[in-house]
Design a protein around this motif. Structure first.
Motif, PDB file in Angstrom:
ATOM      1  N   GLY A  63       0.894  -1.143  -0.088  1.00 36.36           N
ATOM      2  CA  GLY A  63       0.086  -0.065  -0.092  1.00 36.36           C
ATOM      3  C   GLY A  63       0.983   1.125  -0.003  1.00 36.36           C
ATOM      4  N   ARG A  64       0.481   2.465  -0.508  1.00 31.69           N
ATOM      5  CA  ARG A  64       1.162   3.618  -0.543  1.00 31.69           C
ATOM      6  C   ARG A  64       1.343   3.905   1.053  1.00 31.69           C
ATOM      7  N   ALA A  65       2.584   4.261   1.131  1.00 28.14           N
ATOM      8  CA  ALA A  65       3.093   4.577   2.472  1.00 28.14           C
ATOM      9  C   ALA A  65       2.373   5.606   3.038  1.00 28.14           C
ATOM     10  N   TYR A  66       1.815   6.655   2.377  1.00 28.07           N
ATOM     11  CA  TYR A  66       1.369   7.892   3.244  1.00 28.07           C
ATOM     12  C   TYR A  66      -0.105   7.611   3.496  1.00 28.07           C
ATOM     13  N   ALA A  67      -0.584   6.626   2.912  1.00 29.35           N
ATOM     14  CA  ALA A  67      -1.907   6.329   3.100  1.00 29.35           C
ATOM     15  C   ALA A  67      -2.444   5.356   4.220  1.00 29.35           C
ATOM     16  N   THR A  68      -1.101   4.865   4.917  1.00 31.87           N
ATOM     17  CA  THR A  68      -1.378   3.750   5.939  1.00 31.87           C
ATOM     18  C   THR A  68      -0.905   4.009   6.969  1.00 31.87           C
TER      19      THR A  68
END
Length: 241
Positions: A123-128
């Motif tokens: 998953g995109r790091a900034y959204a997790t």
């Protein structure tokens, strides 16, 4: 080739010219070494600096095979099991890989209603929560390598403004844990804390992961403390290796 891998690990992202200087070899030889490492999966091109190279998660995968006492997953497992017993929610262990965070281990929830999130999921790091815990503890010089431009909206609550993201990362550093509610998937919430045996060198992150309807109404402060304490235990264990 091993010397080239060590050089990239010590100063990533690494370019051909810098590797040539560090190893005192010709630029063509440095280029061949980098391409050989890339072909075997040890390094990849930087998302933000395509002419430079960074490590992949293969390094961690190999480290985890060195023995029970040396493997991150083996060392983290008791703290993960304890966290699941204390919260009832699934525990995930994750690492950064470029713009993504990758799940490398999981202990399932004891609840009947649960979210399946298999090992290897990205998953995109900034959204997790896992990703934000890691981003918040990276040295400032490395942060841009792991944040895309622009920030894509996966749901209505995804952070899409870079200034807002930086404010949240600062708050995560102050608080000691990160939170996301429906930012990558609208049905999922999670709380995470960073694992770093050496200050300013985050290795992984630990999270609890739940259906969003089970996220506590008080904002998750108690759960956040539990996750942070579990991550700290793992960090201490790694520091002692």
């Amino acid at each position: 080739m091993l010397r080239a891998l060590e050089a990239v690990a010590s100063a990533q992202p690494m370019g051909v010219s810098e590797l040539s200087r560090r190893l005192d070899i010709s630029k063509p030889a440095a280029q061949r070494a980098l391409l050989a490492l890339a072909e075997t999966g040890w390094i990849r091109r930087s998302e933000h600096q395509p002419g430079r190279w960074v490590l992949t998660v293969k390094v961690l995968e190999v480290a985890n095979q060195l023995g029970g006492e040396l493997g991150l997953r083996d060392l983290a497992r008791p703290a993960m099991l304890e966290l699941v017993r204390a919260t009832g929610e699934a525990a995930h262990l994750s690492v950064l890989d470029g713009l993504d965070v990758v799940t490398i281990d999981e202990v399932e929830s004891t609840e009947v209603v649960r979210i399946h999130w298999s090992i290897g999921t990205r998953g995109r790091a900034y959204a997790t929560a896992n990703g934000k815990a890691l981003l918040a503890n990276l040295p400032a010089s490395q942060l841009s390598q792991h944040i895309p431009d622009p920030l894509e909206a996966f749901t209505d609550t995804t952070i899409t403004e870079i200034e807002q993201l930086h404010r949240e990362l600062a708050e995560i550093r102050r608080r000691g844990y990160s939170v996301q509610r429906g930012e990558l998937r609208p049905d999922v919430a999670s709380i995470a804390a960073c694992i770093f045996p050496v200050p300013d060198h985050p290795l992984a992150s630990l999270s609890i992961f739940m259906p969003i309807q089970r996220y506590p109404a008080d904002g998750g402060e108690k759960l956040g403390r539990l996750v942070a304490e579990a991550a700290a235990k793992i960090s201490v264990g790694l520091a002692g290796i």
